[in-house]
Design an enzyme around this catalytic site. Structure first.
Site: not given
Ligand code: GNR
Ligand code: NI
Length: 167
Positions: A46, A51, A91-92, A133-134, A137
């Site tokens: 995601g 980001q 999270c990236l 999660h997104e 953000h």
């Molecule tokens: O790549 C991602 N893996 C992930 C794994 C478990 C829960 C959420 C994520 S999101 C993350 C990519 C990211 O940072 N998206 O904002």
């Molecule tokens: Ni993230």
């Protein structure tokens, strides 16, 4: 298409609340394509526009095994949720850190697609976690905010140290 630069925690720009998209036009569709390319090459499941330094309410996702089911949600809103479930998250913008986070087990989400058409979908499992999660953000919220102060402090120090080495 282009690979975009991903901001890293604790960059203050990750804390801004993103603005709704007023019109889904070619510029937004180009942003979506660049975000998908950036997400696939990271690799991640995601990515949210803040980001990549774009303060707009746009997210992309692909939790499929074969990485061939891209999803784009514009102005996404959670309209219903049920249950609670804890899953390990990463999270990236916080590379190398994985910690358990409790969220809704299932969500119903309303959004616009890349043609500006409204749609609704339900998600659970990894997709459900990723959507929540997104959307966080877009509000300037990160998964580390759900951890203890002590863990968050440790992660922040680690990220700052990592940054000094790579600069
Ligand atoms: O790549 C991602 N893996 C992930 C794994 C478990 C829960 C959420 C994520 S999101 C993350 C990519 C990211 O940072 N998206 O904002
Ligand atoms: Ni993230």
């Amino acid at each position: 298409m282009a690979i975009l630069h991903i901001l890293r925690y604790p960059d203050p720009r990750l804390r801004n609340k993103a603005a709704p998209v007023a019109r889904v036009d070619d510029e937004i569709r180009r942003l979506i394509d660049d975000m998908l390319e950036t997400m696939y090459q990271a690799p991640g499941i995601g990515l949210a526009a803040p980001q990549v330094e774009v303060s707009k309410r746009v997210i992309v996702l692909d939790v499929s095994e074969q990485r061939n089911q891209p999803l784009a949600l514009i102005n996404p809103e959670i309209v219903a949720q049920e249950g609670r479930e804890t899953m390990d998250e990463g999270c990236l913008s916080v590379p190398g850190i994985y910690e358990p986070v409790e969220r809704a087990q299932r969500v119903r989400v309303k959004a616009l697609d890349r043609d500006g058409r409204p749609f609704e979908m339900e998600a659970d499992g990894l997709l459900g976690v990723c959507i929540q999660h997104e959307i966080d953000h877009l509000e300037g919220r990160l998964f580390v905010d759900y951890l203890t102060e002590m863990k968050r402090r440790r992660i922040r120090k680690k990220m700052e140290k990592l940054r000094r080495h790579t600069m």
